[in-house]
Enzyme design. Structure first.
Site, PDB file in Angstrom:
ATOM      1  N   HIS A 109       0.820  -1.213   0.000  1.00  0.00           N
ATOM      2  CA  HIS A 109       0.000   0.000   0.000  1.00  0.00           C
ATOM      3  C   HIS A 109       0.855   1.264   0.000  1.00  0.00           C
ATOM      4  O   HIS A 109       1.953   1.294   0.525  1.00  0.00           O
ATOM      5  CB  HIS A 109      -1.002   0.002   1.157  1.00  0.00           C
ATOM      6  N   ASN A 110       0.331   2.283  -0.650  1.00  0.00           N
ATOM      7  CA  ASN A 110       0.950   3.609  -0.749  1.00  0.00           C
ATOM      8  C   ASN A 110       2.233   3.626  -1.586  1.00  0.00           C
ATOM      9  O   ASN A 110       2.958   4.616  -1.581  1.00  0.00           O
ATOM     10  CB  ASN A 110       1.265   4.203   0.636  1.00  0.00           C
TER      11      ASN A 110
END
Length: 194
Positions: A109-110
Site C-alpha cells: 500500500h501507498n
C-alpha cells in the site's frame, strides 16, 4: 471504448476504466480504483486488495486498520498473472505510465512506482516505497518499506534493498551494494572456499 473484459472478472463499484484495455479471466479490480488506457491485466491479477495494516492492542491481539484509498494504474501498464497491488491507507497506490509487472509480484500500500519500470516475478515491494523512472527489479528482489529508489537503478535477482538508493546504477546482494563491489566480494568468497 474497445476494452475487453473476459470471463469471471470482478469490477467493484466506482471503478474507472480506460479504453483499449484487456482484463483477462479472473481479474479483480476493487472499488474506486482507476485504470488508464491500454492497460493489460493478466489472469488472476488483483488490483486494490487491502494493504497489510494492523495495530496490536494491550492483549497482543491484532486489529485490522481499514484501507480506504485506491490504486491508480496509468496508461500502457501491464500487470502479470496473480500479481497483487494493494490499495493505499488513505490516498493512492500508483503504478506509473509504461511500467511492466511480471507474474507473482506483490506491491504494498501507498507505493508510488515511476514511469517505465520493469518488475520481474516474485518481487515484493513493501508499503510507501517510491521508485523513479526506468527502475528494474530482477526476480525475487525485495524492498523494505518507506524507501526511495532513484531513476535508472537496476536491482539484480534476489537483491535486498534495505536503504534508499540515491544514485543510478546496478546493484546486487543482500543488502544491495554496487554491482562491481558485489562481484569483487563474490570472487574473494570463492577463493576462501577453495
Amino acid at each position: 471504448d474497445h476494452t475487453r473484459i473476459a470471463s469471471h472478472v470482478s469490477i467493484g463499484p466506482g471503478v474507472e476504466g480506460g479504453s483499449y484495455c484487456y482484463f483477462h479471466p479472473h481479474v479483480t479490480v476493487r472499488e474506486k480504483c482507476i485504470i488508464g488506457n491500454r492497460v493489460i491485466l493478466q489472469p488472476g491479477a488483483v488490483i486494490g486488495s487491502c494493504g497489510f495494516g494492523y495495530t496490536t492492542d494491550a492483549k497482543g491481539q491484532h486489529l485490522k486498520i481499514e484501507q480506504l484509498g485506491k490504486v491508480i494504474i496509468e496508461d500502457d501498464v501491464e500487470v502479470g498473472a496473480n500479481t497483487t497491488i494493494d490499495r493505499a491507507r488513505f490516498k493512492s497506490t500508483r503504478i506509473g505510465r509504461g511500467t511492466k509487472i511480471d507474474n507473482l509480484v506483490q506491491i504494498g500500500h501507498n507505493v508510488d512506482v515511476g514511469f517505465d519500470n520493469i518488475i520481474v516475478s516474485q518481487t515484493g515491494i513493501a508499503g510507501s516505497v517510491k521508485t523513479g523512472k526506468n527502475v528494474v527489479f530482477g526476480g525475487q528482489a525485495g524492498v523494505v518499506g518507506h524507501l526511495e529508489i532513484a531513476d535508472y537503478v537496476m536491482v539484480a535477482t534476489r537483491g535486498g534493498v534495505s536503504k534508499s538508493i540515491t544514485q543510478p546504477g546496478k546493484y546486487a546482494g543482500g543488502p544491495v551494494m554496487n554491482l562491481s563491489e558485489y562481484n569483487r566480494q563474490q570472487v574473494h568468497l570463492r577463493k576462501i572456499n577453495a
